[in-house]
Design a protein around this motif. Structure first.
Motif, PDB file in Angstrom:
ATOM      1  N   ALA A  69      45.188 -54.332 -73.849  1.00 58.78           N
ATOM      2  CA  ALA A  69      45.200 -55.405 -72.851  1.00 58.78           C
ATOM      3  C   ALA A  69      45.489 -54.858 -71.458  1.00 58.78           C
ATOM      4  O   ALA A  69      44.872 -55.286 -70.466  1.00 58.78           O
ATOM      5  N   LEU A  70      46.414 -53.900 -71.376  1.00 62.88           N
ATOM      6  CA  LEU A  70      46.726 -53.317 -70.069  1.00 62.88           C
ATOM      7  C   LEU A  70      45.544 -52.514 -69.529  1.00 62.88           C
ATOM      8  O   LEU A  70      45.245 -52.561 -68.322  1.00 62.88           O
ATOM      9  N   ALA A  71      44.853 -51.798 -70.408  1.00 65.21           N
ATOM     10  CA  ALA A  71      43.663 -51.056 -69.981  1.00 65.21           C
ATOM     11  C   ALA A  71      42.569 -52.006 -69.502  1.00 65.21           C
ATOM     12  O   ALA A  71      41.882 -51.729 -68.498  1.00 65.21           O
ATOM     13  N   ALA A  72      42.409 -53.130 -70.198  1.00 65.28           N
ATOM     14  CA  ALA A  72      41.395 -54.106 -69.781  1.00 65.28           C
ATOM     15  C   ALA A  72      41.714 -54.680 -68.402  1.00 65.28           C
ATOM     16  O   ALA A  72      40.825 -54.792 -67.542  1.00 65.28           O
ATOM     17  N   ALA A  73      42.972 -55.042 -68.175  1.00 65.00           N
ATOM     18  CA  ALA A  73      43.349 -55.636 -66.889  1.00 65.00           C
ATOM     19  C   ALA A  73      43.220 -54.635 -65.744  1.00 65.00           C
ATOM     20  O   ALA A  73      42.658 -54.957 -64.685  1.00 65.00           O
ATOM     21  N   THR A  78      40.346 -52.673 -60.923  1.00 69.23           N
ATOM     22  CA  THR A  78      39.968 -51.539 -60.059  1.00 69.23           C
ATOM     23  C   THR A  78      38.457 -51.302 -60.021  1.00 69.23           C
ATOM     24  O   THR A  78      38.014 -50.300 -59.457  1.00 69.23           O
ATOM     25  N   SER A  79      37.688 -52.194 -60.630  1.00 65.97           N
ATOM     26  CA  SER A  79      36.228 -52.012 -60.664  1.00 65.97           C
ATOM     27  C   SER A  79      35.633 -52.437 -59.328  1.00 65.97           C
ATOM     28  O   SER A  79      35.711 -53.597 -58.926  1.00 65.97           O
ATOM     29  N   GLU A  80      35.048 -51.485 -58.651  1.00 63.29           N
ATOM     30  CA  GLU A  80      34.446 -51.748 -57.344  1.00 63.29           C
ATOM     31  C   GLU A  80      33.494 -50.601 -57.017  1.00 63.29           C
ATOM     32  O   GLU A  80      33.757 -49.443 -57.344  1.00 63.29           O
ATOM     33  N   GLY A  95      32.460 -56.062 -56.445  1.00 58.89           N
ATOM     34  CA  GLY A  95      33.831 -56.035 -56.931  1.00 58.89           C
ATOM     35  C   GLY A  95      34.064 -57.137 -57.936  1.00 58.89           C
ATOM     36  O   GLY A  95      33.288 -58.107 -58.008  1.00 58.89           O
ATOM     37  N   TYR A  96      35.124 -56.993 -58.705  1.00 55.90           N
ATOM     38  CA  TYR A  96      35.382 -57.989 -59.757  1.00 55.90           C
ATOM     39  C   TYR A  96      35.658 -59.363 -59.169  1.00 55.90           C
ATOM     40  O   TYR A  96      35.358 -60.394 -59.804  1.00 55.90           O
ATOM     41  N   ASP A  97      36.227 -59.423 -57.955  1.00 55.45           N
ATOM     42  CA  ASP A  97      36.570 -60.721 -57.371  1.00 55.45           C
ATOM     43  C   ASP A  97      35.349 -61.434 -56.786  1.00 55.45           C
ATOM     44  O   ASP A  97      35.461 -62.564 -56.301  1.00 55.45           O
ATOM     45  N   ASP A  98      34.190 -60.791 -56.831  1.00 54.15           N
ATOM     46  CA  ASP A  98      32.971 -61.459 -56.377  1.00 54.15           C
ATOM     47  C   ASP A  98      32.411 -62.406 -57.441  1.00 54.15           C
ATOM     48  O   ASP A  98      31.568 -63.259 -57.122  1.00 54.15           O
ATOM     49  N   LEU A  99      32.831 -62.244 -58.668  1.00 55.36           N
ATOM     50  CA  LEU A  99      32.348 -63.074 -59.772  1.00 55.36           C
ATOM     51  C   LEU A  99      33.502 -63.930 -60.288  1.00 55.36           C
ATOM     52  O   LEU A  99      34.597 -63.417 -60.579  1.00 55.36           O
ATOM     53  N   PRO A 100      33.314 -65.243 -60.413  1.00 54.68           N
ATOM     54  CA  PRO A 100      34.453 -66.151 -60.628  1.00 54.68           C
ATOM     55  C   PRO A 100      35.212 -65.946 -61.930  1.00 54.68           C
ATOM     56  O   PRO A 100      36.417 -66.190 -61.992  1.00 54.68           O
ATOM     57  N   ASP A 182      28.050 -47.756 -61.965  1.00 54.76           N
ATOM     58  CA  ASP A 182      29.463 -47.459 -62.244  1.00 54.76           C
ATOM     59  C   ASP A 182      30.284 -48.736 -62.371  1.00 54.76           C
ATOM     60  O   ASP A 182      31.161 -48.849 -63.238  1.00 54.76           O
ATOM     61  N   PHE A 183      30.001 -49.691 -61.510  1.00 51.71           N
ATOM     62  CA  PHE A 183      30.701 -50.973 -61.569  1.00 51.71           C
ATOM     63  C   PHE A 183      30.469 -51.654 -62.910  1.00 51.71           C
ATOM     64  O   PHE A 183      31.406 -52.157 -63.546  1.00 51.71           O
ATOM     65  N   CYS A 184      29.229 -51.676 -63.364  1.00 53.57           N
ATOM     66  CA  CYS A 184      28.919 -52.328 -64.640  1.00 53.57           C
ATOM     67  C   CYS A 184      29.558 -51.597 -65.814  1.00 53.57           C
ATOM     68  O   CYS A 184      29.993 -52.227 -66.781  1.00 53.57           O
ATOM     69  N   GLN A 185      29.626 -50.284 -65.754  1.00 53.93           N
ATOM     70  CA  GLN A 185      30.270 -49.538 -66.832  1.00 53.93           C
ATOM     71  C   GLN A 185      31.758 -49.857 -66.913  1.00 53.93           C
ATOM     72  O   GLN A 185      32.304 -50.047 -68.005  1.00 53.93           O
ATOM     73  N   GLN A 186      32.421 -49.941 -65.773  1.00 54.12           N
ATOM     74  CA  GLN A 186      33.846 -50.277 -65.768  1.00 54.12           C
ATOM     75  C   GLN A 186      34.087 -51.684 -66.305  1.00 54.12           C
ATOM     76  O   GLN A 186      34.992 -51.915 -67.111  1.00 54.12           O
ATOM     77  N   VAL A 187      33.266 -52.607 -65.840  1.00 49.99           N
ATOM     78  CA  VAL A 187      33.434 -53.999 -66.276  1.00 49.99           C
ATOM     79  C   VAL A 187      33.165 -54.131 -67.775  1.00 49.99           C
ATOM     80  O   VAL A 187      33.908 -54.817 -68.503  1.00 49.99           O
ATOM     81  N   SER A 188      32.139 -53.463 -68.269  1.00 49.47           N
ATOM     82  CA  SER A 188      31.825 -53.522 -69.697  1.00 49.47           C
ATOM     83  C   SER A 188      32.947 -52.906 -70.533  1.00 49.47           C
ATOM     84  O   SER A 188      33.323 -53.440 -71.583  1.00 49.47           O
ATOM     85  N   GLY A 189      33.489 -51.788 -70.076  1.00 49.01           N
ATOM     86  CA  GLY A 189      34.608 -51.173 -70.793  1.00 49.01           C
ATOM     87  C   GLY A 189      35.830 -52.064 -70.828  1.00 49.01           C
ATOM     88  O   GLY A 189      36.534 -52.138 -71.851  1.00 49.01           O
ATOM     89  N   ALA A 190      36.088 -52.766 -69.727  1.00 49.44           N
ATOM     90  CA  ALA A 190      37.230 -53.691 -69.702  1.00 49.44           C
ATOM     91  C   ALA A 190      37.046 -54.829 -70.700  1.00 49.44           C
ATOM     92  O   ALA A 190      38.003 -55.234 -71.389  1.00 49.44           O
ATOM     93  N   VAL A 191      35.826 -55.343 -70.801  1.00 51.52           N
ATOM     94  CA  VAL A 191      35.558 -56.430 -71.759  1.00 51.52           C
ATOM     95  C   VAL A 191      35.752 -55.947 -73.194  1.00 51.52           C
ATOM     96  O   VAL A 191      36.343 -56.653 -74.024  1.00 51.52           O
ATOM     97  N   VAL A 192      35.271 -54.753 -73.497  1.00 52.87           N
ATOM     98  CA  VAL A 192      35.453 -54.194 -74.842  1.00 52.87           C
ATOM     99  C   VAL A 192      36.938 -54.026 -75.160  1.00 52.87           C
ATOM    100  O   VAL A 192      37.402 -54.366 -76.263  1.00 52.87           O
TER     101      VAL A 192
END
Length: 215
Positions: A69-73, A78-80, A95-100, A182-192
């Motif tokens: 959970a901490l890794a996901a958060a 930090t995904s940008e 950035g992650y804050d661009d998507l609601p 790179d942004f999509c890879q970080q976001v996908s890893g966080a979801v996993v």
């Protein structure tokens, strides 16, 4: 030897025989009671050891869920990524804050991480005193809440990540992962990582249910 001495010896022998029988009966009863007590004590000790083993497994799972959970958060927060268009002063940023849904994802996993940290002392209490029911019941209820919380956040983020990867021609939503890889890879890893945390929390609920059922 007269009749009086014979009758006296007979009386003494009879009394000694009865006393010996009584002593033997008492010794047999004591041995049976000891055997029964020992038989009862062995399963009780084995049951207590089994509960302690489940409590130790619960503690290990909580540590694993905390890491996930901490890794996901942190990964999502930090995904940008920035892409220069013509000059360094004019750039496209993602950035992650661009998507609601993604800020909610960060908050949900941060809350789950905080809860898991706070639950570790209670899990240790369950190891030290495995017969306590109240602690296991409280953790089971809160774990169930965290399962729903993290699963909802991961599901919402999954929908956004899917759109980022593949877009939606009907609504003219373009895929951005070709440009912001790179942004999509970080976001996908966080979801996993969030789904892993939710799965471990489900295992914690199952462990709590098994421990409560043994009582």
């Amino acid at each position: 030897m007269d009749s009086k001495s014979i009758s006296c010896e007979t009386a003494i022998n009879v009394s000694e025989t009865e006393s010996t029988k009584q002593k033997s009966s008492a010794a047999a009863a004591a041995a049976a009671a000891t055997t029964v007590a020992t038989t009862k004590a062995i399963p009780h000790n084995q049951k207590g050891g089994w509960r302690r083993g489940v409590a130790i497994f619960d503690f290990i799972l909580r540590l694993c869920a905390l890491v996930a959970a901490l890794a996901a958060a942190t990964t999502m927060a930090t995904s940008e990524e920035s892409l220069p268009l013509f000059t360094q002063f004019f750039q496209f940023e993602a950035g992650y804050d661009d998507l609601p849904a993604l800020p909610y994802f960060v908050v949900a996993n941060a809350i789950a991480s905080a809860y898991l940290v706070l639950s570790l002392p209670f899990s240790i209490v369950g190891i030290v005193r495995p017969h306590l029911v109240g602690v296991k019941l409280l953790l089971s209820i809160l774990d169930t809440v965290m399962v729903a919380f993290t699963t909802a956040a991961a599901a919402a983020a999954t929908a956004i990540v899917y759109l980022a990867h593949y877009g939606n021609p009907t609504t003219q939503w373009r895929a951005i992962c070709q440009q912001f890889g790179d942004f999509c890879q970080q976001v996908s890893g966080a979801v996993v990582a969030s789904f892993i945390a939710a799965f471990i929390l489900i295992l914690l609920v199952v462990c709590s249910a098994v421990a409560l059922r043994s009582h």
